[in-house]
Design an enzyme around this catalytic site. Structure first.
Site, short mmCIF file in Angstrom:
data_model
loop_
_atom_site.label_atom_id
_atom_site.label_comp_id
_atom_site.label_asym_id
_atom_site.label_seq_id
_atom_site.Cartn_x
_atom_site.Cartn_y
_atom_site.Cartn_z
CG ASP A 68 -1.77 1.19 1.40
OD1 ASP A 68 -1.63 2.14 0.60
OD2 ASP A 68 -2.59 1.21 2.33
CE1 TYR A 168 -7.30 10.23 -10.45
CE2 TYR A 168 -7.52 11.96 -12.10
CZ TYR A 168 -7.01 10.74 -11.70
OH TYR A 168 -6.20 10.04 -12.55
CE LYS A 172 -3.59 10.88 -10.44
NZ LYS A 172 -2.45 9.95 -10.39
#
Length: 262
Positions: A68, A168, A172
């Site tokens: 992970d 997101y 990013k």
């Protein structure tokens, strides 16, 4: 200089996170095919085993680790072990990623309805996980005074859209800026740091909605080329950034998006 020499990765050690499927598997395939010893990390143990078997059948055995990337210390321990085994670390692809749910184009993605649980899990993998990978690689690459770090960002880092979620976009965009800062820090040590900003590829992210007719059509409508990218279409850019061919490239966020930035 011939292309075979320019893109040769013989005897180089390349680590790829999120390697069990999608872009990570495609990246693993192309670096292995060009001579690298590939070290594959993913949280999905079963898929990782199948992916490594695919590469082995092509004649390039891989090391595999279940990990992970958002767990502090996990990636560092694996990278330290790989350097201990092979004595070097030439390239790391911080590619592991996770969806943050739908964007505001759907009611559940609107700001007042967006899931904070998804927000936290998305940033943990896409931002924290990528930074932890960069940090683990930097230690060794600085010491050996060479290396390439490649981070998977997204076109969502470069422009806003109703399709990806707030989380997101934030993750990013954040990691794209981390790439630039890391390039400044590590450049004097001859370590390059670049980002790939994919547009819509046929991956499993977002619960596989890219594989549905509705999802594919929705994303393809945003692309001047009028289609989603095939996974193999990441390979040329990935090989470039891993190889001597990109020796003067650092601090760049490179779109591979079918023209959406145009």
């Amino acid at each position: 200089m011939k292309a075979a020499e320019l893109f040769d990765l013989s005897d180089r050690v390349v680590v790829v996170t999120g390697a069990a499927s999608g872009l990570g598997l495609a990246i693993s395939e192309v670096v292995a095919a060009n001579g690298a010893r590939v070290v594959m990390l993913d949280i999905d143990e079963a898929a990782l085993g199948k992916a490594a078997a695919t590469i082995a059948r092509a004649g390039a055995p891989a090391d595999v680790f279940v990990a992970d990337v958002g767990e502090p210390g996990k990636v560092k321990a694996i990278i330290d072990a790989c350097v201990g085994k092979y004595g070097r670390l030439d390239c790391v692809f911080a590619n592991a990623g996770a969806s943050g749910g739908p964007g505001y184009g759907k009611p559940e993605g609107a700001a007042e309805a967006a899931s904070m649980e998804l927000w936290e899990s998305c940033l943990r993998v896409n931002l924290d996980g990528a930074f932890l990978t960069i940090r683990a690689a930097a230690k060794h690459m600085k010491a050996q005074r060479q290396g390439s770090i490649v981070v998977t960002s997204s076109v969502a880092a470069l422009r806003a859209s109703a399709l990806p979620s707030y989380a997101y976009h934030a993750a990013k965009a954040g990691i794209a800026q981390v790439v630039r800062v890391a390039a400044l820090e590590l450049g004097p040590h001859n370590v390059r740091v670049n980002g790939i900003a994919p547009g819509p590829f046929k991956t499993n992210i977002g619960n596989g909605r890219m594989h549905t007719a509705e999802g594919a059509a929705m994303f393809a409508a945003t692309v001047p080329l009028g289609r989603l990218a095939e996974l193999d279409e990441i390979k040329g850019l990935a090989l470039l950034l891993a190889s001597p061919a990109s020796s003067y490239m650092t601090g760049a966020i490179i779109p591979i998006d079918g023209g959406t930035q145009a």
